[in-house]
Design a protein around this motif. Structure first.
Motif, PDB file in Angstrom:
ATOM      1  N   ASP A   1      -0.147   3.340   2.025  1.00 54.86           N
ATOM      2  CA  ASP A   1      -1.451   3.377   2.685  1.00 54.86           C
ATOM      3  C   ASP A   1      -1.756   2.043   3.350  1.00 54.86           C
ATOM      4  O   ASP A   1      -2.224   1.988   4.492  1.00 54.86           O
ATOM      5  CB  ASP A   1      -2.555   3.691   1.670  1.00 54.86           C
ATOM      6  CG  ASP A   1      -2.523   5.137   1.209  1.00 54.86           C
ATOM      7  OD1 ASP A   1      -1.783   5.931   1.815  1.00 54.86           O
ATOM      8  OD2 ASP A   1      -3.238   5.461   0.244  1.00 54.86           O
ATOM      9  N   LEU A   2      -1.496   0.972   2.630  1.00 53.43           N
ATOM     10  CA  LEU A   2      -1.795  -0.349   3.156  1.00 53.43           C
ATOM     11  C   LEU A   2      -0.952  -0.644   4.390  1.00 53.43           C
ATOM     12  O   LEU A   2      -1.466  -1.130   5.399  1.00 53.43           O
ATOM     13  CB  LEU A   2      -1.559  -1.396   2.073  1.00 53.43           C
ATOM     14  CG  LEU A   2      -1.966  -2.832   2.404  1.00 53.43           C
ATOM     15  CD1 LEU A   2      -2.380  -3.564   1.140  1.00 53.43           C
ATOM     16  CD2 LEU A   2      -0.825  -3.594   3.072  1.00 53.43           C
ATOM     17  N   ARG A   3       0.322  -0.353   4.311  1.00 54.47           N
ATOM     18  CA  ARG A   3       1.195  -0.632   5.459  1.00 54.47           C
ATOM     19  C   ARG A   3       0.768   0.168   6.691  1.00 54.47           C
ATOM     20  O   ARG A   3       0.725  -0.359   7.801  1.00 54.47           O
ATOM     21  CB  ARG A   3       2.647  -0.315   5.097  1.00 54.47           C
ATOM     22  CG  ARG A   3       3.303  -1.406   4.267  1.00 54.47           C
ATOM     23  CD  ARG A   3       4.717  -1.059   3.890  1.00 54.47           C
ATOM     24  NE  ARG A   3       4.764  -0.117   2.772  1.00 54.47           N
ATOM     25  CZ  ARG A   3       5.870   0.377   2.254  1.00 54.47           C
ATOM     26  NH1 ARG A   3       7.045   0.040   2.767  1.00 54.47           N
ATOM     27  NH2 ARG A   3       5.832   1.195   1.232  1.00 54.47           N
ATOM     28  N   ARG A   4       0.406   1.423   6.479  1.00 52.39           N
ATOM     29  CA  ARG A   4      -0.026   2.273   7.603  1.00 52.39           C
ATOM     30  C   ARG A   4      -1.265   1.693   8.275  1.00 52.39           C
ATOM     31  O   ARG A   4      -1.329   1.567   9.503  1.00 52.39           O
ATOM     32  CB  ARG A   4      -0.322   3.673   7.075  1.00 52.39           C
ATOM     33  CG  ARG A   4      -0.856   4.663   8.125  1.00 52.39           C
ATOM     34  CD  ARG A   4      -1.538   5.828   7.431  1.00 52.39           C
ATOM     35  NE  ARG A   4      -2.727   5.372   6.711  1.00 52.39           N
ATOM     36  CZ  ARG A   4      -3.177   5.955   5.595  1.00 52.39           C
ATOM     37  NH1 ARG A   4      -2.530   6.973   5.049  1.00 52.39           N
ATOM     38  NH2 ARG A   4      -4.275   5.500   5.016  1.00 52.39           N
ATOM     39  N   ASP A   5      -2.264   1.308   7.475  1.00 54.64           N
ATOM     40  CA  ASP A   5      -3.523   0.863   8.043  1.00 54.64           C
ATOM     41  C   ASP A   5      -3.449  -0.564   8.576  1.00 54.64           C
ATOM     42  O   ASP A   5      -4.120  -0.896   9.551  1.00 54.64           O
ATOM     43  CB  ASP A   5      -4.634   0.987   6.990  1.00 54.64           C
ATOM     44  CG  ASP A   5      -4.912   2.443   6.636  1.00 54.64           C
ATOM     45  OD1 ASP A   5      -4.557   3.323   7.446  1.00 54.64           O
ATOM     46  OD2 ASP A   5      -5.469   2.704   5.566  1.00 54.64           O
ATOM     47  N   LEU A   6      -2.616  -1.386   7.952  1.00 55.82           N
ATOM     48  CA  LEU A   6      -2.422  -2.737   8.480  1.00 55.82           C
ATOM     49  C   LEU A   6      -1.770  -2.670   9.850  1.00 55.82           C
ATOM     50  O   LEU A   6      -2.146  -3.408  10.770  1.00 55.82           O
ATOM     51  CB  LEU A   6      -1.580  -3.561   7.505  1.00 55.82           C
ATOM     52  CG  LEU A   6      -1.334  -5.029   7.850  1.00 55.82           C
ATOM     53  CD1 LEU A   6      -2.643  -5.764   8.066  1.00 55.82           C
ATOM     54  CD2 LEU A   6      -0.527  -5.713   6.762  1.00 55.82           C
TER      55      LEU A   6
ATOM     56  N   LEU B   1      -3.395  -4.252  13.146  1.00 53.08           N
ATOM     57  CA  LEU B   1      -2.734  -5.431  13.684  1.00 53.08           C
ATOM     58  C   LEU B   1      -1.519  -5.099  14.535  1.00 53.08           C
ATOM     59  O   LEU B   1      -0.794  -5.989  14.962  1.00 53.08           O
ATOM     60  CB  LEU B   1      -2.312  -6.377  12.547  1.00 53.08           C
ATOM     61  CG  LEU B   1      -3.470  -7.133  11.902  1.00 53.08           C
ATOM     62  CD1 LEU B   1      -3.968  -6.421  10.665  1.00 53.08           C
ATOM     63  CD2 LEU B   1      -3.078  -8.549  11.548  1.00 53.08           C
ATOM     64  N   GLY B   2      -1.273  -3.825  14.776  1.00 51.68           N
ATOM     65  CA  GLY B   2      -0.147  -3.433  15.609  1.00 51.68           C
ATOM     66  C   GLY B   2       1.174  -3.820  14.980  1.00 51.68           C
ATOM     67  O   GLY B   2       1.376  -3.652  13.781  1.00 51.68           O
ATOM     68  N   SER B   3       2.076  -4.366  15.765  1.00 53.02           N
ATOM     69  CA  SER B   3       3.411  -4.735  15.268  1.00 53.02           C
ATOM     70  C   SER B   3       3.463  -6.184  14.836  1.00 53.02           C
ATOM     71  O   SER B   3       4.531  -6.792  14.802  1.00 53.02           O
ATOM     72  CB  SER B   3       4.459  -4.488  16.364  1.00 53.02           C
ATOM     73  OG  SER B   3       4.140  -5.251  17.521  1.00 53.02           O
ATOM     74  N   ALA B   4       2.289  -6.755  14.471  1.00 54.54           N
ATOM     75  CA  ALA B   4       2.247  -8.181  14.130  1.00 54.54           C
ATOM     76  C   ALA B   4       2.789  -8.479  12.752  1.00 54.54           C
ATOM     77  O   ALA B   4       2.883  -9.623  12.357  1.00 54.54           O
ATOM     78  CB  ALA B   4       0.810  -8.691  14.229  1.00 54.54           C
ATOM     79  N   ALA B   5       3.158  -7.432  11.988  1.00 57.84           N
ATOM     80  CA  ALA B   5       3.629  -7.676  10.625  1.00 57.84           C
ATOM     81  C   ALA B   5       4.790  -6.756  10.287  1.00 57.84           C
ATOM     82  O   ALA B   5       4.883  -5.639  10.781  1.00 57.84           O
ATOM     83  CB  ALA B   5       2.487  -7.465   9.627  1.00 57.84           C
ATOM     84  N   SER B   6       5.683  -7.254   9.449  1.00 58.63           N
ATOM     85  CA  SER B   6       6.759  -6.434   8.892  1.00 58.63           C
ATOM     86  C   SER B   6       6.624  -6.463   7.377  1.00 58.63           C
ATOM     87  O   SER B   6       6.003  -7.366   6.811  1.00 58.63           O
ATOM     88  CB  SER B   6       8.130  -6.965   9.319  1.00 58.63           C
ATOM     89  OG  SER B   6       8.314  -8.289   8.838  1.00 58.63           O
ATOM     90  N   PHE B   7       7.234  -5.482   6.705  1.00 60.53           N
ATOM     91  CA  PHE B   7       6.982  -5.304   5.283  1.00 60.53           C
ATOM     92  C   PHE B   7       8.278  -5.111   4.503  1.00 60.53           C
ATOM     93  O   PHE B   7       9.250  -4.566   5.012  1.00 60.53           O
ATOM     94  CB  PHE B   7       6.099  -4.073   5.046  1.00 60.53           C
ATOM     95  CG  PHE B   7       4.856  -4.044   5.880  1.00 60.53           C
ATOM     96  CD1 PHE B   7       3.706  -4.670   5.439  1.00 60.53           C
ATOM     97  CD2 PHE B   7       4.837  -3.415   7.109  1.00 60.53           C
ATOM     98  CE1 PHE B   7       2.556  -4.658   6.204  1.00 60.53           C
ATOM     99  CE2 PHE B   7       3.696  -3.401   7.885  1.00 60.53           C
ATOM    100  CZ  PHE B   7       2.550  -4.025   7.426  1.00 60.53           C
ATOM    101  N   ALA B   8       8.233  -5.551   3.246  1.00 59.44           N
ATOM    102  CA  ALA B   8       9.330  -5.293   2.318  1.00 59.44           C
ATOM    103  C   ALA B   8       8.740  -5.204   0.917  1.00 59.44           C
ATOM    104  O   ALA B   8       7.831  -5.970   0.561  1.00 59.44           O
ATOM    105  CB  ALA B   8      10.373  -6.409   2.384  1.00 59.44           C
TER     106      ALA B   8
END
Length: 295
Positions: A203-208, A212-219
């Motif tokens: 949920d957090l990754r989807r809404d972030l 913020l668009g593509s300004a962040a990547s996740f792991a």
């Protein structure tokens, strides 16, 4: 029955007087009367925004919505000025509360009207849709960047009293400047109770990404005792400046209750939900990730 009631009241009064007399006697004799210590009052769950000597206190809902409005404005390239106009408008129209209705058919944070072509009621109840709709119209206003905040807002909203937006300009400016990431620790929130689904990280990754668009990547990182994994967030592109990282940090803090965020840490600082403060870490994390843990 009346006599019994009166007798009961008299008895109770006598008992109270006896207790008072005993306390006074103990004090006169130099005795000590044990008075139970009152528990320290709990700090309120809220967000505190601070830029220099300028401050703003928001409810958790207001913090969440103001963060979303700001993030979308920065993503669209409208800068602190555009975000200030949007926040001043939302503060006046809804006090940053996503209201289901209002004057006539008005809906949501900006009290936009479906009958005026803003969108459907369901769309306008979505803060992200509503914010994008506001910015789209603002961007069509000639020279909006150089207009006073109230004039720019009125050019978009066309309300009955456009001068009312001016009263919110100082608070909106504080919020916009804080969310821009220019100042460390500018956004803090304290939250004890969380309300969210089980798919926290997703949920957090989807809404972030939505804000913020593509300004962040996740792991995903190691899990906590309950098996909930931590989340590692990196700003893009690689080598992004500190201000970009702060924007992500502050978004996470402002949305902590919604996603059950427990801590947000980056390099040598860490925010904790239960005390609502940023503190220095004894050892800096050299990886360059924002590390998010959940309750």
């Amino acid at each position: 029955m009346r006599r019994l009631l009166i007798a009961g009241v008299v008895t109770a009064c006598v008992a109270v007087l006896v207790v008072i007399a005993l306390v006074i006697a103990a004090v006169v004799r130099g005795g000590q009367v044990a008075i139970p210590a009152l528990p320290a009052p709990l700090k309120p769950e809220e967000c505190n925004i601070k830029i220099g000597s300028d401050t703003a206190e928001l409810t958790l809902e207001q913090g969440q919505h103001s963060s979303t409005i700001a993030a979308i404005g920065f993503l669209r390239g409208d800068g602190v000025r555009g975000v200030t106009v949007a926040l001043a408008t939302a503060l006046q129209e809804s006090k940053l509360e996503n209201t289901p209705g209002g004057d006539r058919d008005s809906v949501g944070l900006f009290q936009q009207r479906p009958s005026q072509g803003w969108g459907t009621p369901a769309q306008l109840a979505d803060p992200r849709y509503a914010a994008n709709a506001f910015y789209r119209r603002l961007e069509t206003v000639d020279n909006w960047q150089s207009k006073p905040v109230a004039q720019a807002a009125q050019a978009v909203q066309r309300s009955a009293d456009g001068s009312a937006y001016a009263g919110w300009e100082p608070e909106a400016t504080t919020l916009a400047t804080a969310y821009s990431g220019q100042t460390a620790g500018a956004v803090t929130c304290l939250t004890r109770n969380s309300h969210s689904t089980s798919a926290l990280g997703e949920d957090l990754r989807r809404d972030l990404r939505a804000d913020l668009g593509s300004a962040a990547s996740f792991a995903l990182g190691p899990g906590n005792a309950a098996g909930v994994p931590s989340l590692r967030v990196s700003a893009k592109p690689a080598g992004a400046d500190l201000q970009t990282y702060r924007r992500i940090e502050f978004w996470l803090v402002a949305h902590a209750q919604e996603y059950r965020v427990a801590t947000v840490a980056y390099r040598d600082v860490k925010w904790t939900a239960t005390d609502g403060t940023w503190k220095a870490l004894p050892t800096a994390d050299p990886t360059g990730h924002i590390v998010v843990t959940f309750t």
